[in-house]
Scaffold this active site. Structure first.
Site, mmCIF file in Angstrom:
data_model
loop_
_atom_site.group_PDB
_atom_site.id
_atom_site.type_symbol
_atom_site.label_atom_id
_atom_site.label_comp_id
_atom_site.label_asym_id
_atom_site.label_seq_id
_atom_site.Cartn_x
_atom_site.Cartn_y
_atom_site.Cartn_z
ATOM 1 N N ASP A 225 76.110 88.917 29.111
ATOM 2 C CA ASP A 225 76.562 89.635 27.919
ATOM 3 C C ASP A 225 75.417 90.486 27.389
ATOM 4 O O ASP A 225 74.312 90.479 27.944
ATOM 5 C CB ASP A 225 77.062 88.664 26.841
ATOM 6 C CG ASP A 225 78.205 89.255 26.011
ATOM 7 O OD1 ASP A 225 78.076 90.426 25.593
ATOM 8 O OD2 ASP A 225 79.212 88.559 25.780
ATOM 9 N N HIS A 263 90.511 95.028 27.237
ATOM 10 C CA HIS A 263 91.338 95.590 26.151
ATOM 11 C C HIS A 263 90.480 96.290 25.096
ATOM 12 O O HIS A 263 91.013 96.976 24.227
ATOM 13 C CB HIS A 263 92.248 94.529 25.533
ATOM 14 C CG HIS A 263 91.574 93.536 24.639
ATOM 15 N ND1 HIS A 263 92.277 92.694 23.811
ATOM 16 C CD2 HIS A 263 90.260 93.222 24.443
ATOM 17 C CE1 HIS A 263 91.442 91.921 23.140
ATOM 18 N NE2 HIS A 263 90.209 92.224 23.509
#
EC number: 2.1.1.-
Length: 357
Positions: A225, A263
């Site tokens: 991340d 998304h």
């Protein structure tokens, strides 16, 4: 004066409900901020309005009338129950109204594994609401509404606001807990014996990966991340942590796991990420995704939630929720050969597991 028909009254009621729709969210936030659910839960028995007012963690004296009206609304919303208790005192019957938790209120208690408090505080936030007020501006171009409203991207905003970043991570951790419980218990075949290494791209604080690593100890797991997210993640002995930018490079593995990542991005950006994934997945490996899949006819019980999430993505980061056809188009553009969709049945059942080969 023209008489308003029954049908007109019903249609007007629909509009009024939409106009005041914000009240549900903001009263929910108020309940969480005042720790109403925790106060009643910790008390152990139903509480009168006076008992509740005396125990709420609020520094200044509570206005009893206003608290009563807030509780009346929350009872109407089925978040709390009201009990009418009659007692005999010196020959006189005294009636007292007392409040207790309705089933949904258990999700409003801080500290529990089921707590949705971070989601409430993270989504129903003044800054998070700001882009929604200029939604109209998004219809005339490709502008990032969040940047227009707050002057910076949502990723920069989170990196500059540690408290909100922590709340956001807590919300994602709750979602991850629901999803991975289903994954590791009901969908074990997704993590077949052929998978020896797995990278969780955009894995946040590692909630999902920790569950995967525990359920499948033979898989070497890597959490990947952004630097500020990795810095806020706990040390987990069975997991390697790597910080970086998925648009530039992703650690190689037999399987890439992504939960609610694509998304956040538009189609071109998704294709870039998917191509990166395809480049680093081992031969015979796959991409494992957890995402919402919009149903064309909107008949599913979670259709409204999915459609709302789609607009939320548009408002906050320029992303979108997608139909099966839209997902397949992205996978094809990135060079993948096939995919499989599995609707989740427990946990956060608004989502699907997507395996891409």
């Amino acid at each position: 004066m023209e008489v308003v028909s029954q049908i007109d009254q019903e249609n007007q009621a629909i509009i009024w409900k939409q106009i005041y729709g914000f009240s549900e969210s903001l009263l929910l936030k108020c309940a969480v901020q005042c720790e109403i659910a925790e106060t009643i839960h910790n008390h152990g028995t139903p509480m009168s309005i006076l008992e509740l007012a005396a125990k709420l963690p609020i520094d200044q004296p509570v206005n009893i009338d206003r608290l009563y009206r807030v509780m009346r609304y929350l009872v109407h919303q089925k978040l709390f129950n009201k009990e009418v208790i009659s007692t005999l005192n010196g020959g006189t019957v005294q009636v007292t109204e007392k409040y207790w938790l309705a089933p949904p209120a258990k999700y409003l208690i801080r500290g529990s594994q089921q707590s949705m408090v971070p989601s409430v505080l993270g989504i129903i936030d003044e800054d998070m609401f700001a882009p929604w007020h200029i939604l109209k501006d998004s219809l005339t171009g490709e502008c990032n509404i969040f940047e227009t409203a707050l002057g910076k991207s949502i990723s920069v905003y989170m990196s500059e606001n540690p408290e909100m970043n922590q709340i956001s991570n807590g919300a994602m951790a709750f979602d991850s807990g629901l999803v991975t419980s289903h994954l590791v218990n009901e969908c074990k075949s997704v993590f077949g014996d052929e998978i020896k290494t797995l990278v969780d791209v955009g894995g946040g604080t590692g909630t999902a990966l920790r569950a995967i690593s525990k359920a499948f100890p033979n898989i070497k797991c890597t959490l990947f991340d952004l630097p500020h997210v990795i810095a806020d993640s706990p040390e987990i002995p069975t997991i390697t942590k790597v910080s970086g930018d998925m648009f530039k490079s992703i650690p190689s593995a037999d399987a890439i796991f992504m939960k609610n990542i694509l998304h956040d991005w538009n189609d071109d950006e998704c294709i870039q990420i998917l191509k990166r994934c395809k480049d680093v997945v081992s031969a015979g490996g796959k991409l494992i995704m957890v995402e919402m899949v919009l149903d064309e006819d909107s008949f599913h019980p979670y259709s409204k939630l999915r459609l709302t999430s789609d607009i939320d993505m548009m408002v906050n980061n320029g992303g979108k929720e997608r139909t099966e056809k839209e997902w397949e188009k992205l996978f094809d553009a990135a060079g993948f050969a096939s995919c499989k969709f599995t609707q989740m049945s427990v946990g956060f059942a608004a989502q699907s597991i997507i395996e891409v080969y």
